[in-house]
Design an enzyme around this catalytic site. Sequence first.
Site, PDB file in Angstrom:
ATOM      1  N   HIS A 276     -31.555 -69.755 -11.447  1.00  0.00           N
ATOM      2  CA  HIS A 276     -32.457 -69.124 -12.410  1.00  0.00           C
ATOM      3  C   HIS A 276     -31.776 -67.882 -12.977  1.00  0.00           C
ATOM      4  O   HIS A 276     -30.816 -67.355 -12.399  1.00  0.00           O
ATOM      5  CB  HIS A 276     -33.758 -68.720 -11.723  1.00  0.00           C
ATOM      6  CG  HIS A 276     -34.623 -69.875 -11.329  1.00  0.00           C
ATOM      7  ND1 HIS A 276     -35.965 -69.735 -11.082  1.00  0.00           N
ATOM      8  CD2 HIS A 276     -34.340 -71.194 -11.135  1.00  0.00           C
ATOM      9  CE1 HIS A 276     -36.485 -70.902 -10.753  1.00  0.00           C
ATOM     10  NE2 HIS A 276     -35.515 -71.807 -10.779  1.00  0.00           N
TER      11      HIS A 276
ATOM     12  N   GLU B   5     -32.597 -64.701 -13.149  1.00  0.00           N
ATOM     13  CA  GLU B   5     -32.571 -63.515 -12.289  1.00  0.00           C
ATOM     14  C   GLU B   5     -31.573 -63.678 -11.150  1.00  0.00           C
ATOM     15  O   GLU B   5     -30.839 -62.741 -10.826  1.00  0.00           O
ATOM     16  CB  GLU B   5     -33.974 -63.234 -11.719  1.00  0.00           C
ATOM     17  CG  GLU B   5     -35.020 -62.927 -12.767  1.00  0.00           C
ATOM     18  CD  GLU B   5     -35.751 -64.158 -13.304  1.00  0.00           C
ATOM     19  OE1 GLU B   5     -36.822 -63.984 -13.888  1.00  0.00           O
ATOM     20  OE2 GLU B   5     -35.252 -65.301 -13.141  1.00  0.00           O
TER      21      GLU B   5
ATOM     22  N   CYS C 288     -40.271 -65.918 -10.953  1.00  0.00           N
ATOM     23  CA  CYS C 288     -40.930 -66.886 -10.081  1.00  0.00           C
ATOM     24  C   CYS C 288     -40.848 -66.357  -8.640  1.00  0.00           C
ATOM     25  O   CYS C 288     -40.155 -65.377  -8.369  1.00  0.00           O
ATOM     26  CB  CYS C 288     -40.253 -68.246 -10.200  1.00  0.00           C
ATOM     27  SG  CYS C 288     -38.641 -68.351  -9.377  1.00  0.00           S
TER      28      CYS C 288
ATOM     29  N   CYS D 102     -37.187 -65.953  -7.408  1.00  0.00           N
ATOM     30  CA  CYS D 102     -36.483 -64.836  -8.053  1.00  0.00           C
ATOM     31  C   CYS D 102     -37.044 -63.494  -7.603  1.00  0.00           C
ATOM     32  O   CYS D 102     -36.291 -62.541  -7.383  1.00  0.00           O
ATOM     33  CB  CYS D 102     -36.557 -64.982  -9.561  1.00  0.00           C
ATOM     34  SG  CYS D 102     -35.619 -66.408 -10.165  1.00  0.00           S
TER      35      CYS D 102
END
Length: 162
Positions: A59, A61, A89, A92
């Site tokens: 992801h 991040e 999320c 993250c």
Amino acid sequence: MCDCQHNGKNDFMRHAIQLSKKKMEAGFGGPFGAVITKDGKIIAEGFNQVTSSNDPTAHAEVTAIREACKALDTFDLAGCEIYTSCEPCPMCLSAIYWARLDTIYYANSREDAAEIGFDDEMLYNEIPKPILERSIPTHRMLEEEAIAPFSDWKSKTDKVHY
């Protein structure tokens, strides 16, 4: 990392948003971008690479955190801030806490993400459930063998705390 001129928080967020659009259009993954700053400068950027790298943890991040840690040669990002195009999320968010980032700035909400097919609500609901009630069967085993390395770690005198 970035040769751009930035004059503040809005510019850092715009950079993350532009990164999300550019990398999504280039086929790297979903429309998510993030930048990490320290002392008013971008030290790392990340973008969603889940489908292009076949890595469900890639992801924006997380990739930004990985790059920032490499750039600063540390696992501790205290003193840094993250600007992300979407509310992190659960994975993250956990990574941000583990990395000890000082502040999170985000643009789109998790509800906005759900509207385009990135719905993390199941994860938010799953985490507080007792282990035996979670949707993925989870079984504890060999705990007596597994505790030995934990005991060794507890008494290790040269460990690096994190």
